[in-house]
Design a protein around this motif. Structure first.
Motif, PDB file in Angstrom:
ATOM      1  N   THR A   1       0.829  -1.215   0.000  1.00  0.00           N
ATOM      2  CA  THR A   1       0.000   0.000   0.000  1.00  0.00           C
ATOM      3  C   THR A   1       0.865   1.267   0.000  1.00  0.00           C
ATOM      4  OG1 THR A   1      -0.231  -0.127   2.417  1.00  0.00           O
ATOM      5  CG2 THR A   1      -1.989  -1.097   1.098  1.00  0.00           C
TER       6      THR A   1
ATOM      7  N   ARG B   1       0.556   4.168  -2.904  1.00  0.00           N
ATOM      8  CA  ARG B   1       0.307   5.599  -2.629  1.00  0.00           C
ATOM      9  C   ARG B   1       1.492   6.429  -3.080  1.00  0.00           C
ATOM     10  NH1 ARG B   1      -3.450   1.921  -1.232  1.00  0.00           N
ATOM     11  NH2 ARG B   1      -5.109   2.721   0.073  1.00  0.00           N
TER      12      ARG B   1
ATOM     13  N   GLN C   1      -8.527   3.510  -4.679  1.00  0.00           N
ATOM     14  CA  GLN C   1      -7.683   3.677  -5.860  1.00  0.00           C
ATOM     15  C   GLN C   1      -8.181   2.785  -6.990  1.00  0.00           C
ATOM     16  OE1 GLN C   1      -3.761   2.748  -3.944  1.00  0.00           O
ATOM     17  NE2 GLN C   1      -3.107   4.629  -4.993  1.00  0.00           N
TER      18      GLN C   1
ATOM     19  N   GLN D   1      -2.265  10.127  -6.713  1.00  0.00           N
ATOM     20  CA  GLN D   1      -2.458   8.843  -6.007  1.00  0.00           C
ATOM     21  C   GLN D   1      -3.780   8.147  -6.310  1.00  0.00           C
ATOM     22  OE1 GLN D   1      -1.509   8.937  -1.779  1.00  0.00           O
ATOM     23  NE2 GLN D   1      -0.168  10.692  -2.063  1.00  0.00           N
TER      24      GLN D   1
END
Lengths: 58, 399
Positions: free
Chosen positions: B18, B22, B289, B311
């Motif tokens: 993760t 990001r 996302q 992002q």
């Protein structure tokens, strides 16, 4: 930031037979109307997911 | 390994994955190969076995995840379970061991343009109620068992809905068990959750066909635009309905034929992108996302993708030049992939390591990169090359 616009025609996303249409077919609901609506919409959404997932995933 | 240690490994990997997604710098480059028929080759199954028996596909995915020690995988990247497609009578797949050889990956059979699953004069019906159109018009055309509206129902028609619905429920529920087993048995993260396709892509893929869409872009352009706008809210809803409730891993958009040269710059600018971008922004506004799995070469359109919020996406590089992608998108988005499948299939482990080094040196220096092949890994990839990609990245990709 733009968000996707609501459906312009037909039932809203997540529904095949909208609750409003089903409600017209039923006698007056004397018990918990929200319960009936919630269960109808939950199960109806499974039919919605079925056809869209066939289109997208299979 | 004791359960608490495996959970710690899982948490470390989730943080690594993760953080990179990001666009941050984790402890080392996460390794997240999208492996499909490769898992069958490695685990000793035929393509037919992993396509038709999803438990074998799940088993093969778990075996690869454990043996290669990858950070994240898809629970089953052999995404079409032909047991379900057979149960509901779908006709557009060539299934291994049935229509095609048992050791060939499943194939999508696009119908000729004069026999498309949606006719050119049916746009208004699609636009009026896309869900009803799919049930009433599209499904009877793509299923050998479903009776068209107005014709007598049949035993096979009735069975197809029960069998299809029960099979889908069984399959999707099994992904939950698969994710839990990946977590507890090898500390592996399930890489994605939820599916999206662009409105224009789904028109080309499953409704009008690519050639039919090309005709329509000229002959009934307004209808194409209206259809994409009508499909968009439904595609957004379905994407969000399958999203990770913890908002850790992305919804994936499988991008097919909406790029130059399949369509023109004008078609992209006027239709493809304006009807896709709001979906991505809606998904981001809900905290998720989107993984742009940009199959093919989408580098003509990087300026459009750069319009998206920082992002909001992870950009997967297939045949597009990953170095150009990094130069133009790397400040905003994490990038994954970029190791060509021909290198993994037909070159030596030394050449694999050299290619990985080139990508890591130029793309991953500041974080925001996930190691993966360019395209979904099928059974032409060599085991020693997948091992070389994995081991090199684990050793060289430490920050």
């Amino acid at each position: 930031m733009d968000e996707v616009k609501d459906a312009q025609a037909g039932p809203k996303p997540g529904a095949c037979i909208p609750w409003e249409d089903k409600l017209r077919e039923l006698p007056e609901i004397t018990g918990d109307k929200e319960l009936v609506q919630r269960v109808w919409e939950d199960i109806d959404s499974l039919a919605y997911v079925y056809i869209w997932q066939v289109l997208l995933s299979f | 390994m004791p359960p608490q240690d495996m959970e710690q490994r899982y948490q470390e990997r989730l943080k690594r994955y993760t953080t990179a997604m990001r666009n941050g710098k984790p402890d080392r480059i996460p390794i997240r190969p999208f492996v499909a028929e490769f898992t069958a080759k490695y685990a000793g199954y035929t393509c037919q076995e992993v396509t038709h028996d999803y438990e074998k596909a799940f088993d093969a995915a778990r075996k690869c995840a454990a043996d290669f020690d990858w950070d994240a995988v898809v629970g089953n990247m052999v995404y079409v379970w032909t047991g379900l497609t057979q149960a509901m009578g779908l006709t557009y797949y060539g299934a291994p061991g049935i229509e095609i050889p048992a050791n060939t990956g499943f194939q999508y059979i696009e119908p000729p343009s004069d026999n498309a699953h949606m006719k050119p004069d049916e746009y208004d019906a699609l636009i009026e109620d896309p869900t009803a159109f799919l049930y009433n018009v599209w499904l009877p055309r793509v299923s050998a068992d479903v009776a068209p509206i107005g014709e007598p129902s049949t035993y096979r028609n009735n069975l197809s809905f029960v069998k299809g619905g029960m099979a889908m429920l069984s399959y999707f529920n099994a992904f939950g068990t698969q994710a839990a087993r990946l977590r507890s048995e090898s500390g592996t993260v399930s890489a994605i959750s939820g599916i999206l396709k662009a409105p224009m892509d789904i028109l080309a893929d499953k409704l009008r066909g690519y050639l039919g869409l090309c005709d329509d872009l000229i002959e009934r352009r307004d209808k194409v635009i209206a259809a994409c706008e009508a499909l968009a809210p439904h595609l957004a809803w379905v994407a969000l309905s399958g999203a990770d409730p913890d908002k850790n891993v992305p919804i994936t958009i499988w991008m097919h034929r909406g790029c130059v040269p399949f369509i023109s710059h004008t078609d992209f600018k006027e239709i493809y992108w304006p009807t896709l971008k709001p979906i991505i922004e809606t998904i981001w506004s809900r905290g998720h996302q989107t993984l742009f799995y940009a199959e093919g070469d989408w580098n003509h359109h990087l300026d459009s993708f750069a319009e998206l919020p920082d992002q909001s996406i992870v950009y997967h590089a297939d045949q597009g030049d990953i170095f150009e992608i990094h130069d133009r998108l790397g400040a905003k988005f994490c990038i994954s992939g970029g190791i060509p499948n021909y290198v993994l299939g037909y070159r030596s482990p030394d050449e694999v390591r050299a290619y990985c080094k080139k990508v890591i040196d130029r793309v991953a220096k500041d974080g925001g990169y996930i190691m993966d092949a360019s395209a979904i890994v099928q059974d032409d990839a060599k085991v020693e090359n997948m091992k070389a990609m994995t081991d090199f990245t684990r050793e060289y990709g430490v920050y």
